[in-house]
Design an enzyme around this catalytic site. Structure first.
Site, PDB file in Angstrom:
ATOM      1  N   GLY A 138       0.818  -1.219   0.000  1.00 28.13           N
ATOM      2  CA  GLY A 138       0.000   0.000   0.000  1.00 28.13           C
ATOM      3  C   GLY A 138       0.846   1.261   0.000  1.00 28.13           C
ATOM      4  O   GLY A 138       2.085   1.216   0.022  1.00 28.13           O
ATOM      5  N   THR A 186      -7.377   5.925  12.567  1.00 29.41           N
ATOM      6  CA  THR A 186      -7.803   6.894  11.558  1.00 29.41           C
ATOM      7  C   THR A 186      -8.764   7.949  12.084  1.00 29.41           C
ATOM      8  O   THR A 186      -9.570   7.676  12.984  1.00 29.41           O
ATOM      9  CB  THR A 186      -8.491   6.159  10.389  1.00 29.41           C
ATOM     10  OG1 THR A 186      -9.207   7.100   9.585  1.00 29.41           O
ATOM     11  CG2 THR A 186      -9.506   5.129  10.873  1.00 29.41           C
ATOM     12  N   GLU A 229     -11.299   8.727  10.625  1.00 30.31           N
ATOM     13  CA  GLU A 229     -12.655   8.250  10.349  1.00 30.31           C
ATOM     14  C   GLU A 229     -13.353   7.791  11.629  1.00 30.31           C
ATOM     15  O   GLU A 229     -14.575   7.679  11.665  1.00 30.31           O
ATOM     16  CB  GLU A 229     -12.614   7.101   9.336  1.00 30.31           C
ATOM     17  CG  GLU A 229     -12.385   7.548   7.908  1.00 30.31           C
ATOM     18  CD  GLU A 229     -13.541   8.372   7.345  1.00 30.31           C
ATOM     19  OE1 GLU A 229     -14.662   7.849   7.275  1.00 30.31           O
ATOM     20  OE2 GLU A 229     -13.333   9.543   6.992  1.00 30.31           O
ATOM     21  N   TYR A 278     -16.060   0.694   7.984  1.00 34.15           N
ATOM     22  CA  TYR A 278     -14.602   0.862   8.092  1.00 34.15           C
ATOM     23  C   TYR A 278     -14.239   1.571   9.398  1.00 34.15           C
ATOM     24  O   TYR A 278     -13.377   1.121  10.156  1.00 34.15           O
ATOM     25  CB  TYR A 278     -14.077   1.649   6.884  1.00 34.15           C
ATOM     26  CG  TYR A 278     -12.654   2.150   7.039  1.00 34.15           C
ATOM     27  CD1 TYR A 278     -11.575   1.298   6.862  1.00 34.15           C
ATOM     28  CD2 TYR A 278     -12.392   3.483   7.370  1.00 34.15           C
ATOM     29  CE1 TYR A 278     -10.258   1.756   7.009  1.00 34.15           C
ATOM     30  CE2 TYR A 278     -11.090   3.951   7.517  1.00 34.15           C
ATOM     31  CZ  TYR A 278     -10.030   3.094   7.337  1.00 34.15           C
ATOM     32  OH  TYR A 278      -8.741   3.544   7.488  1.00 34.15           O
ATOM     33  N   LYS A 317     -12.089   0.032  12.520  1.00 35.46           N
ATOM     34  CA  LYS A 317     -10.855   0.683  12.998  1.00 35.46           C
ATOM     35  C   LYS A 317     -10.965   1.049  14.472  1.00 35.46           C
ATOM     36  O   LYS A 317      -9.967   1.046  15.200  1.00 35.46           O
ATOM     37  CB  LYS A 317     -10.575   1.949  12.178  1.00 35.46           C
ATOM     38  CG  LYS A 317      -9.926   1.676  10.827  1.00 35.46           C
ATOM     39  CD  LYS A 317      -8.453   1.297  10.972  1.00 35.46           C
ATOM     40  CE  LYS A 317      -7.772   1.161   9.633  1.00 35.46           C
ATOM     41  NZ  LYS A 317      -6.381   0.701   9.725  1.00 35.46           N
TER      42      LYS A 317
HETATM   43  P1  NDP Z   1      -3.711   1.166   1.197  1.00 39.33           P
HETATM   44  O1  NDP Z   1      -5.122   0.817   0.877  1.00 39.33           O
HETATM   45  O2  NDP Z   1      -2.866   1.817   0.174  1.00 39.33           O
HETATM   46  O3  NDP Z   1      -2.950  -0.176   1.656  1.00 39.33           O
HETATM   47  C1  NDP Z   1      -3.582  -1.164   2.409  1.00 39.33           C
HETATM   48  C2  NDP Z   1      -2.690  -2.383   2.462  1.00 39.33           C
HETATM   49  O4  NDP Z   1      -3.354  -3.425   3.196  1.00 39.33           O
HETATM   50  C3  NDP Z   1      -2.356  -2.976   1.087  1.00 39.33           C
HETATM   51  O5  NDP Z   1      -1.010  -3.377   1.086  1.00 39.33           O
HETATM   52  C4  NDP Z   1      -3.265  -4.184   1.022  1.00 39.33           C
HETATM   53  O6  NDP Z   1      -2.814  -5.195   0.169  1.00 39.33           O
HETATM   54  C5  NDP Z   1      -3.201  -4.639   2.469  1.00 39.33           C
HETATM   55  N1  NDP Z   1      -4.226  -5.612   2.815  1.00 39.33           N
HETATM   56  C6  NDP Z   1      -5.563  -5.511   2.606  1.00 39.33           C
HETATM   57  N2  NDP Z   1      -6.176  -6.617   3.064  1.00 39.33           N
HETATM   58  C7  NDP Z   1      -5.220  -7.427   3.581  1.00 39.33           C
HETATM   59  C8  NDP Z   1      -5.229  -8.707   4.196  1.00 39.33           C
HETATM   60  N3  NDP Z   1      -6.349  -9.397   4.376  1.00 39.33           N
HETATM   61  N4  NDP Z   1      -4.046  -9.239   4.607  1.00 39.33           N
HETATM   62  C9  NDP Z   1      -2.899  -8.563   4.425  1.00 39.33           C
HETATM   63  N5  NDP Z   1      -2.823  -7.348   3.826  1.00 39.33           N
HETATM   64  C10 NDP Z   1      -3.982  -6.794   3.411  1.00 39.33           C
HETATM   65  O7  NDP Z   1      -3.735   2.024   2.540  1.00 39.33           O
HETATM   66  P2  NDP Z   1      -2.747   3.203   3.011  1.00 39.33           P
HETATM   67  O8  NDP Z   1      -1.360   2.796   2.751  1.00 39.33           O
HETATM   68  O9  NDP Z   1      -3.262   4.486   2.530  1.00 39.33           O
HETATM   69  O10 NDP Z   1      -3.014   3.192   4.589  1.00 39.33           O
HETATM   70  C11 NDP Z   1      -2.256   2.359   5.460  1.00 39.33           C
HETATM   71  C12 NDP Z   1      -3.077   2.097   6.716  1.00 39.33           C
HETATM   72  O11 NDP Z   1      -3.366   3.324   7.364  1.00 39.33           O
HETATM   73  C13 NDP Z   1      -4.422   1.430   6.468  1.00 39.33           C
HETATM   74  O12 NDP Z   1      -4.671   0.587   7.569  1.00 39.33           O
HETATM   75  C14 NDP Z   1      -5.401   2.577   6.464  1.00 39.33           C
HETATM   76  O13 NDP Z   1      -6.679   2.136   6.838  1.00 39.33           O
HETATM   77  C15 NDP Z   1      -4.774   3.485   7.510  1.00 39.33           C
HETATM   78  N6  NDP Z   1      -5.019   4.900   7.361  1.00 39.33           N
HETATM   79  C16 NDP Z   1      -4.755   5.519   6.171  1.00 39.33           C
HETATM   80  C17 NDP Z   1      -4.921   6.878   6.048  1.00 39.33           C
HETATM   81  C18 NDP Z   1      -4.652   7.584   4.761  1.00 39.33           C
HETATM   82  O14 NDP Z   1      -5.087   8.728   4.630  1.00 39.33           O
HETATM   83  N7  NDP Z   1      -3.923   6.981   3.833  1.00 39.33           N
HETATM   84  C19 NDP Z   1      -5.367   7.694   7.197  1.00 39.33           C
HETATM   85  C20 NDP Z   1      -5.565   6.941   8.411  1.00 39.33           C
HETATM   86  C21 NDP Z   1      -5.385   5.599   8.477  1.00 39.33           C
HETATM   87  P3  NDP Z   1      -3.214  -5.219  -1.408  1.00 39.33           P
HETATM   88  O15 NDP Z   1      -2.227  -4.311  -2.071  1.00 39.33           O
HETATM   89  O16 NDP Z   1      -3.052  -6.650  -1.753  1.00 39.33           O
HETATM   90  O17 NDP Z   1      -4.617  -4.724  -1.513  1.00 39.33           O
HETATM   91  P1  GDR Z   2     -11.731   8.974   3.044  1.00 36.20           P
HETATM   92  O1  GDR Z   2     -11.025   9.232   1.640  1.00 36.20           O
HETATM   93  O2  GDR Z   2     -13.070   8.397   2.900  1.00 36.20           O
HETATM   94  O3  GDR Z   2     -11.608  10.255   3.801  1.00 36.20           O
HETATM   95  O4  GDR Z   2     -10.800   7.839   3.663  1.00 36.20           O
HETATM   96  P2  GDR Z   2     -11.593   9.374   0.172  1.00 36.20           P
HETATM   97  O5  GDR Z   2     -10.514  10.018  -0.596  1.00 36.20           O
HETATM   98  O6  GDR Z   2     -12.151   8.104  -0.343  1.00 36.20           O
HETATM   99  O7  GDR Z   2     -12.827  10.386   0.360  1.00 36.20           O
HETATM  100  C1  GDR Z   2     -12.650  11.710   0.858  1.00 36.20           C
HETATM  101  C2  GDR Z   2     -13.944  12.491   0.701  1.00 36.20           C
HETATM  102  O8  GDR Z   2     -14.177  12.729  -0.688  1.00 36.20           O
HETATM  103  C3  GDR Z   2     -15.545  12.479  -0.964  1.00 36.20           C
HETATM  104  N1  GDR Z   2     -15.724  12.161  -2.380  1.00 36.20           N
HETATM  105  C4  GDR Z   2     -15.212  11.096  -3.011  1.00 36.20           C
HETATM  106  N2  GDR Z   2     -14.425  10.096  -2.568  1.00 36.20           N
HETATM  107  C5  GDR Z   2     -14.032   9.155  -3.466  1.00 36.20           C
HETATM  108  N3  GDR Z   2     -13.224   8.187  -3.061  1.00 36.20           N
HETATM  109  N4  GDR Z   2     -14.424   9.184  -4.769  1.00 36.20           N
HETATM  110  C6  GDR Z   2     -15.233  10.174  -5.255  1.00 36.20           C
HETATM  111  O9  GDR Z   2     -15.582  10.181  -6.418  1.00 36.20           O
HETATM  112  C7  GDR Z   2     -15.635  11.183  -4.332  1.00 36.20           C
HETATM  113  N5  GDR Z   2     -16.389  12.297  -4.449  1.00 36.20           N
HETATM  114  C8  GDR Z   2     -16.426  12.875  -3.265  1.00 36.20           C
HETATM  115  C9  GDR Z   2     -15.894  11.325  -0.031  1.00 36.20           C
HETATM  116  O10 GDR Z   2     -17.319  11.197   0.094  1.00 36.20           O
HETATM  117  C10 GDR Z   2     -15.184  11.771   1.227  1.00 36.20           C
HETATM  118  O11 GDR Z   2     -15.971  12.662   1.929  1.00 36.20           O
HETATM  119  C11 GDR Z   2      -9.393   7.909   3.545  1.00 36.20           C
HETATM  120  C12 GDR Z   2      -8.860   6.462   3.520  1.00 36.20           C
HETATM  121  O12 GDR Z   2      -7.485   6.487   3.248  1.00 36.20           O
HETATM  122  C13 GDR Z   2      -9.080   5.796   4.859  1.00 36.20           C
HETATM  123  O13 GDR Z   2      -8.437   4.519   4.869  1.00 36.20           O
HETATM  124  C14 GDR Z   2      -8.480   6.695   5.943  1.00 36.20           C
HETATM  125  O14 GDR Z   2      -8.704   6.106   7.203  1.00 36.20           O
HETATM  126  C15 GDR Z   2      -9.090   8.085   5.887  1.00 36.20           C
HETATM  127  O15 GDR Z   2      -8.838   8.629   4.611  1.00 36.20           O
HETATM  128  C16 GDR Z   2      -8.497   9.016   6.929  1.00 36.20           C
END
Ligand code: NDP
Ligand code: GDR
Length: 344
Positions: free
Chosen positions: A11, A127, A129, A151, A155
């Site tokens: 990820g 998060t 969220e 979700y 979390k």
């Molecule tokens: P990504 O969606 O980019 O990455 C998620 C990772 O989890 C991927 O490597 C995915 O693998 C892996 N995964 C999913 N299901 C499983 C499973 N069953 N077993 C093992 N691995 C699995 O997320 P981010 O890197 O953006 O975020 C990292 C973490 O931080 C996540 O837990 C997310 O919820 C949390 N988070 C993210 C935020 C953000 O803004 N980015 C904010 C707050 C929290 P695969 O590539 O195979 O799908």
């Molecule tokens: P979020 O991120 O739900 O905050 O979760 P996302 O970018 O999906 O959405 C942010 C906001 O944008 C609005 N939105 C849309 N979102 C998506 N994806 N696609 C659209 O077309 C669109 N149009 C409007 C959404 O409704 C929302 O309000 C992310 C993830 O990385 C989580 O794993 C993490 O925990 C939180 O950020 C912090």
């Protein structure tokens, strides 16, 4: 040499954290799920996929026995639990899968730490969220939670079980409540990358318009590379704790769209209301943004803005990259990727 396990290495955050820990001289065990096609493009892009000190290990977080064997074999000093079904929208359609991976996955690791070696330091990727329908502005470590999606609920379980194991079994379990953080490595389903990739494609004449859901939602967006540094600092602290990482600035999705188009010198003018609202590129007169209710969520998180002053005080961590810089960086990267004919 310190050893760390990173779950979710494929990820966005997994790739940046791998890069950081390798730079710091760690031996990194990055876990990935078995898939029919290889998914290492982020680590490739950072040039770390073939590093001598990186071991890529197959593992699924929903398998408790496999998790225990992994930790027993590697004997890590630190575990960063980044794996999750992390897309909020999908969690409404797949709530049970989300609960098993995103919620119970953390428990599998904590149980293994409890049995194998309670000295292993554990980071849980919590998060903003979890704040959901927000109870205070800005949100900080002691703000009450009210998650708005399966979700967010999953979390919240992982967050509290981390605290519970800290209090019950003296485990170094730390929870980082991170607000949205983005980068050129962000998955394309998330709104930031969906927008910046579309802007790049519109600029290159490969796409006419972009469809979005709720453009009035407000988020606190930072740069992912800085946030993984915060994760590492949390596990170097004297005590396990809970920390918010955020920028303390909130903007609408609408603003994010405007800033991304500005990165290629275009201004957006909004016309109409509700599902009929459109964004017009003033340069070409073309409609480049449309609203599609399919992207609305069953329950929305309207406003997030974090207060990271505890992280600044205890960890010396602070977000630096502005949303303007972030949008420019992402649009530039998407232009490059699209010109080269690939788009991950
Ligand atoms: P990504 O969606 O980019 O990455 C998620 C990772 O989890 C991927 O490597 C995915 O693998 C892996 N995964 C999913 N299901 C499983 C499973 N069953 N077993 C093992 N691995 C699995 O997320 P981010 O890197 O953006 O975020 C990292 C973490 O931080 C996540 O837990 C997310 O919820 C949390 N988070 C993210 C935020 C953000 O803004 N980015 C904010 C707050 C929290 P695969 O590539 O195979 O799908
Ligand atoms: P979020 O991120 O739900 O905050 O979760 P996302 O970018 O999906 O959405 C942010 C906001 O944008 C609005 N939105 C849309 N979102 C998506 N994806 N696609 C659209 O077309 C669109 N149009 C409007 C959404 O409704 C929302 O309000 C992310 C993830 O990385 C989580 O794993 C993490 O925990 C939180 O950020 C912090």
């Amino acid at each position: 040499m310190k050893k760390a396990i990173i779950t979710g290495v494929t990820g966005q955050d997994g790739a940046y954290l791998t890069e950081l820990l390798l730079e710091k001289g760690y031996e990194v065990y990055g876990t990935y799920r078995r898939t029919s096609s290889v998914n290492f493009w982020r680590m490739d892009k950072l040039g770390v996929a073939s590093h001598d000190n990186l071991h890529l290990v197959e593992h699924d977080l929903t398998d408790a026995g496999s998790t225990e064997r992994l930790i027993d074999r590697v004997e890590p000093d630190e575990i960063y639990n980044l794996a999750a079904q992390s897309f909020v929208g999908v969690s409404f359609d797949q709530p049970s899968t989300t609960a098993q991976i995103t919620g119970l996955g953390a428990l599998h690791i904590l149980e293994s730490i409890r049995h194998i070696n309670p000295k292993i330091r554990f980071y849980q990727a919590s998060t903003s969220e979890m704040f959901g329908k927000v109870q205070a502005i800005p949100q900080k470590e002691d703000t009450p939670f009210h998650p708005r999606s399966p979700y967010g609920v999953a979390k919240l379980y992982a967050h509290w079980i981390t605290i519970n194991y800290r209090e019950s079994f003296d485990i170094f379990g730390t929870s980082g409540i991170l607000f949205n953080h983005e980068s050129p490595l962000r998955g394309q389903e998330f709104v930031s990358r969906k927008v910046t990739n579309a802007v790049a494609q519109i600029e290159l004449g490969k796409l006419d318009s972009l469809s979005l859901g709720n453009i009035d939602a407000k988020r606190d967006w930072g740069f992912a590379k800085e946030y993984v540094e915060g994760m590492w600092r949390m596990l170097q602290a004297d005590e396990p704790d809970t920390f918010v990482l955020a920028t303390n600035r909130t903007e609408t999705v609408r603003s994010l769209v405007e800033l991304s188009f500005q990165a290629v010198g275009r201004e957006i003018e909004w016309k109409g209301e509700g599902v009929d609202e459109v964004g017009i590129d003033t340069k070409s007169g073309n409609t480049v943004v449309r609203i599609d209710p399919r992207f609305y969520r069953a329950a929305e998180v309207d406003l997030l803005i974090g207060d990271a002053s505890k992280a600044k005080e205890v960890l010396g961590w602070e977000a630096k990259t502005t949303l303007e810089e972030l949008c420019s960086m992402m649009v530039e990267s998407d232009l490059e990727m699209n010109k080269n004919g690939y788009s991950f």
